[in-house]
Write an enzyme that holds these catalytic residues in place. Structure first.
Site, PDB file in Angstrom:
ATOM      1  N   CYS A 156       0.828  -1.205   0.000  1.00 48.93           N
ATOM      2  CA  CYS A 156       0.000   0.000   0.000  1.00 48.93           C
ATOM      3  C   CYS A 156       0.869   1.265   0.000  1.00 48.93           C
ATOM      4  O   CYS A 156       0.666   2.172  -0.807  1.00 48.93           O
ATOM      5  CB  CYS A 156      -0.941  -0.028   1.189  1.00 48.93           C
ATOM      6  SG  CYS A 156      -0.180  -0.550   2.743  1.00 48.93           S
TER       7      CYS A 156
HETATM    8  N1  LIG Z   1      -4.256  -4.113   4.804  1.00 46.63           N
HETATM    9  C1  LIG Z   1      -3.666  -3.424   3.847  1.00 46.63           C
HETATM   10  O1  LIG Z   1      -3.848  -2.195   3.738  1.00 46.63           O
HETATM   11  C2  LIG Z   1      -2.774  -4.090   2.847  1.00 46.63           C
HETATM   12  C3  LIG Z   1      -2.350  -5.378   3.018  1.00 46.63           C
HETATM   13  N2  LIG Z   1      -1.537  -5.960   2.079  1.00 46.63           N
HETATM   14  C4  LIG Z   1      -1.118  -7.350   2.196  1.00 46.63           C
HETATM   15  O2  LIG Z   1      -2.194  -8.205   1.848  1.00 46.63           O
HETATM   16  C5  LIG Z   1      -2.123  -9.405   2.605  1.00 46.63           C
HETATM   17  C6  LIG Z   1      -3.428  -9.570   3.371  1.00 46.63           C
HETATM   18  O3  LIG Z   1      -3.547  -8.476   4.248  1.00 46.63           O
HETATM   19  P1  LIG Z   1      -4.848  -8.182   5.089  1.00 46.63           P
HETATM   20  O4  LIG Z   1      -6.047  -8.476   4.297  1.00 46.63           O
HETATM   21  O5  LIG Z   1      -4.671  -6.833   5.655  1.00 46.63           O
HETATM   22  O6  LIG Z   1      -4.678  -9.276   6.243  1.00 46.63           O
HETATM   23  P2  LIG Z   1      -5.725  -9.805   7.324  1.00 46.63           P
HETATM   24  O7  LIG Z   1      -4.949 -10.063   8.563  1.00 46.63           O
HETATM   25  O8  LIG Z   1      -6.892  -8.900   7.392  1.00 46.63           O
HETATM   26  O9  LIG Z   1      -6.199 -11.203   6.699  1.00 46.63           O
HETATM   27  C7  LIG Z   1      -5.321 -12.288   6.589  1.00 46.63           C
HETATM   28  C8  LIG Z   1      -6.037 -13.466   5.970  1.00 46.63           C
HETATM   29  O10 LIG Z   1      -5.111 -14.522   5.857  1.00 46.63           O
HETATM   30  C9  LIG Z   1      -5.710 -15.720   6.319  1.00 46.63           C
HETATM   31  N3  LIG Z   1      -4.679 -16.592   6.876  1.00 46.63           N
HETATM   32  C10 LIG Z   1      -3.824 -16.316   7.878  1.00 46.63           C
HETATM   33  N4  LIG Z   1      -3.004 -17.366   8.092  1.00 46.63           N
HETATM   34  C11 LIG Z   1      -3.369 -18.321   7.196  1.00 46.63           C
HETATM   35  C12 LIG Z   1      -2.907 -19.637   6.917  1.00 46.63           C
HETATM   36  N5  LIG Z   1      -1.903 -20.185   7.596  1.00 46.63           N
HETATM   37  N6  LIG Z   1      -3.492 -20.321   5.909  1.00 46.63           N
HETATM   38  C13 LIG Z   1      -4.519 -19.769   5.234  1.00 46.63           C
HETATM   39  N7  LIG Z   1      -5.019 -18.550   5.456  1.00 46.63           N
HETATM   40  C14 LIG Z   1      -4.434 -17.822   6.419  1.00 46.63           C
HETATM   41  C15 LIG Z   1      -6.706 -15.303   7.361  1.00 46.63           C
HETATM   42  O11 LIG Z   1      -7.687 -16.322   7.396  1.00 46.63           O
HETATM   43  P3  LIG Z   1      -8.464 -16.819   8.708  1.00 46.63           P
HETATM   44  O12 LIG Z   1      -9.226 -15.635   9.241  1.00 46.63           O
HETATM   45  O13 LIG Z   1      -9.349 -17.871   8.140  1.00 46.63           O
HETATM   46  O14 LIG Z   1      -7.452 -17.366   9.662  1.00 46.63           O
HETATM   47  C16 LIG Z   1      -7.223 -13.977   6.781  1.00 46.63           C
HETATM   48  O15 LIG Z   1      -8.285 -14.220   5.902  1.00 46.63           O
HETATM   49  C17 LIG Z   1      -0.903  -9.272   3.533  1.00 46.63           C
HETATM   50  O16 LIG Z   1       0.196  -9.892   2.935  1.00 46.63           O
HETATM   51  C18 LIG Z   1      -0.703  -7.765   3.604  1.00 46.63           C
HETATM   52  O17 LIG Z   1       0.618  -7.457   3.894  1.00 46.63           O
HETATM   53  C19 LIG Z   1      -1.180  -5.291   0.955  1.00 46.63           C
HETATM   54  C20 LIG Z   1      -1.560  -4.019   0.742  1.00 46.63           C
HETATM   55  C21 LIG Z   1      -2.383  -3.305   1.686  1.00 46.63           C
HETATM   56  C1  LIG Z   2      -0.687   0.615   9.461  1.00 45.02           C
HETATM   57  C2  LIG Z   2       0.138  -0.603   9.173  1.00 45.02           C
HETATM   58  O1  LIG Z   2       0.450  -1.396  10.031  1.00 45.02           O
HETATM   59  N1  LIG Z   2       0.491  -0.763   7.914  1.00 45.02           N
HETATM   60  C3  LIG Z   2       1.219  -1.905   7.477  1.00 45.02           C
HETATM   61  C4  LIG Z   2       1.240  -1.773   5.989  1.00 45.02           C
HETATM   62  C5  LIG Z   2       1.885  -2.908   5.378  1.00 45.02           C
HETATM   63  C6  LIG Z   2       0.995  -3.830   4.644  1.00 45.02           C
HETATM   64  O2  LIG Z   2      -0.189  -3.800   4.598  1.00 45.02           O
HETATM   65  O3  LIG Z   2       1.621  -4.775   4.038  1.00 45.02           O
HETATM   66  P1  LIG Z   2       2.018  -4.853   2.546  1.00 45.02           P
HETATM   67  O4  LIG Z   2       3.496  -4.990   2.520  1.00 45.02           O
HETATM   68  O5  LIG Z   2       1.462  -6.088   2.009  1.00 45.02           O
HETATM   69  O6  LIG Z   2       1.504  -3.638   1.874  1.00 45.02           O
HETATM   70  C7  LIG Z   2       2.641  -1.945   8.030  1.00 45.02           C
HETATM   71  O7  LIG Z   2       3.278  -0.916   8.203  1.00 45.02           O
HETATM   72  O8  LIG Z   2       3.158  -3.060   8.203  1.00 45.02           O
END
Ligand SMILES: NC(=O)C1=CN([C@@H]2O[C@H](COP(=O)(O)OP(=O)(O)OC[C@H]3O[C@@H](n4cnc5c(N)ncnc54)[C@H](OP(=O)(O)O)[C@@H]3O)[C@@H](O)[C@H]2O)C=CC1
Ligand SMILES: CC(=O)N[C@@H](CCC(=O)OP(=O)(O)O)C(=O)O
Length: 353
Positions: A156
């Site tokens: 992000c």
């Molecule tokens: N949040 C953000 O703004 C952003 C996040 N990202 C990236 O996107 C990815 C997802 O982030 P986000 O949606 O925030 O994460 P969340 O913590 O909200 O969700 C994580 C998901 O992963 C699942 N999960 C965790 N462990 C396992 C496992 N061992 N096997 C299968 N499923 C698993 C969980 O399932 P369950 O509930 O069933 O355990 C849950 O659905 C991360 O890599 C993050 O860094 C990228 C850009 C922006």
């Molecule tokens: C506020 C907050 O905790 N932000 C996360 C954003 C990173 C994230 O979402 O992970 P990606 O590398 O997949 O983008 C952090 O700093 O770790």
């Protein structure tokens, strides 16, 4: 493969999380997509409508345990929305079975696996697969994404930072080593899993930097900056947590090579650079972006200023971290991979007036 209406069946692994539910919310209105599978870990066995009752009338699926053979037999495209370090044990098999894979974690963002290992750890042996991955920032790598089977979707913070920096670097307008990224994120950036520092009682009325001089998005930003500049570039990146839920504002500073450039010159340059990018809006004059304008949309708003006293350019970019910074951008990439309009199924209107 395809359902009776010719829609493409997709699976979402990690459907219970913030990225997963954003994918569901956006894909259920995508005219070419049928959501065929939702997967998870601790949520497996639960009905999606129990987790997200407000979407239950549109998505009648149960979250299933992860069985890669079964997923590949039912899905043409798989989104992996999981914590870092899990995708590289799943993507190779899904690709081998003929699926297209879009990974939202950091696992396939790096062209050099040693850089990934240095910042994320892990022992992985999927170099051949990783070498085929394309960095999913459409505004820079549109043609490569269109022919990819594996896309490593950007983080992000890197999305907001790189959209602000790219025209400057690509056109040699700044001294790359002077670039500083000062970025602020809402708490949803930390994901849905419980974390004490993201509790309302901890994060409200508070605004602080974290990960200073060591955040793991630094090498990701540097990788693309180096690509654009044509040589290794180091960038100073400082993230902050702000007391709001959604949104990122990145403010980028850099020294101009030509101190004669004024704001209107740069607005013209940015507008030309992004003329074929429907999800980037360059703001006029001294209008600066607000995160709420991007909230719920796949848009990135960019504002530009020049300080003639310091010869620095200041570029501000605002995105929704869960849409352009995550799920929306992944769908934008999928649209390109499938040869569809880049805007298909993606929202342009903010939640706010
Ligand atoms: N949040 C953000 O703004 C952003 C996040 N990202 C990236 O996107 C990815 C997802 O982030 P986000 O949606 O925030 O994460 P969340 O913590 O909200 O969700 C994580 C998901 O992963 C699942 N999960 C965790 N462990 C396992 C496992 N061992 N096997 C299968 N499923 C698993 C969980 O399932 P369950 O509930 O069933 O355990 C849950 O659905 C991360 O890599 C993050 O860094 C990228 C850009 C922006
Ligand atoms: C506020 C907050 O905790 N932000 C996360 C954003 C990173 C994230 O979402 O992970 P990606 O590398 O997949 O983008 C952090 O700093 O770790």
């Amino acid at each position: 493969m395809g359902d009776t209406q010719g829609r493409v069946p997709v699976g979402i692994i990690g459907a219970s999380g913030y990225g997963g539910v954003q994918l569901v919310r956006l894909l259920m209105d995508h005219p070419q997509i049928e959501i065929a599978y939702l997967g998870g870990d601790s949520s497996a066995g639960k009905s999606f409508s129990d987790l997200y009752p407000h979407l239950g009338h549109r998505v009648n699926l149960t979250i299933e345990p992860i069985d890669l053979d079964a997923i590949a037999s039912r899905c043409q495209v798989v989104f992996l929305s999981l914590p870092n370090g899990l995708a590289y044990n799943m993507a190779p098999k899904l690709l081998e079975k003929g699926c297209k894979v879009l990974d939202l974690s950091a696992d396939y963002r790096f062209s050099n696996l040693e850089t990934y290992k240095a910042w994320y750890g892990g022992d992985r042996n999927d170099r051949d697969v990783a070498d085929t991955a394309v960095y999913g920032l459409p505004e820079l790598y549109r043609d490569r994404i269109a022919t990819a089977n594996l896309v490593g979707c950007p983080g992000c913070y890197p999305t907001a930072s790189l959209l602000a920096l790219s025209p400057l670097l690509k056109q040699g307008l700044i001294v790359p080593e002077t670039a500083i990224v000062d970025a602020k994120s809402g708490t949803s950036g930390g994901g849905r899993a419980a974390k004490t520092h993201l509790l309302l009682a901890e994060a409200d009325n508070s605004f602080a930097a974290y990960g200073v001089a060591r955040h793991r998005h630094t090498p990701e930003i540097e990788q693309v900056c180096s690509d654009l500049a044509g040589h290794e570039v180091m960038v100073q990146f400082t993230p902050h947590l702000v007391p709001m839920v959604r949104g990122i504002l990145a403010t980028v500073y850099a020294n101009l090579r030509d101190p004669g450039l004024v704001r209107e010159d740069l607005i013209t340059i940015y507008t030309a650079f992004y003329r074929t990018s429907p999800w980037v809006r360059i703001l006029p004059g001294s209008t600066y972006p607000q995160t709420k304008w991007a909230c719920g949309t796949n848009l990135c708003y960019i504002g530009i200023e020049v300080d003639p006293r310091t010869d620095r350019v200041i570029v501000m970019s605002a995105i929704d971290n869960l849409v352009k910074g995550q799920a929306g951008q992944a769908i934008q990439c999928l649209n390109l991979m499938m040869g569809w309009e880049e805007t298909l199924g993606l929202p342009q209107l903010s939640f706010y007036p």
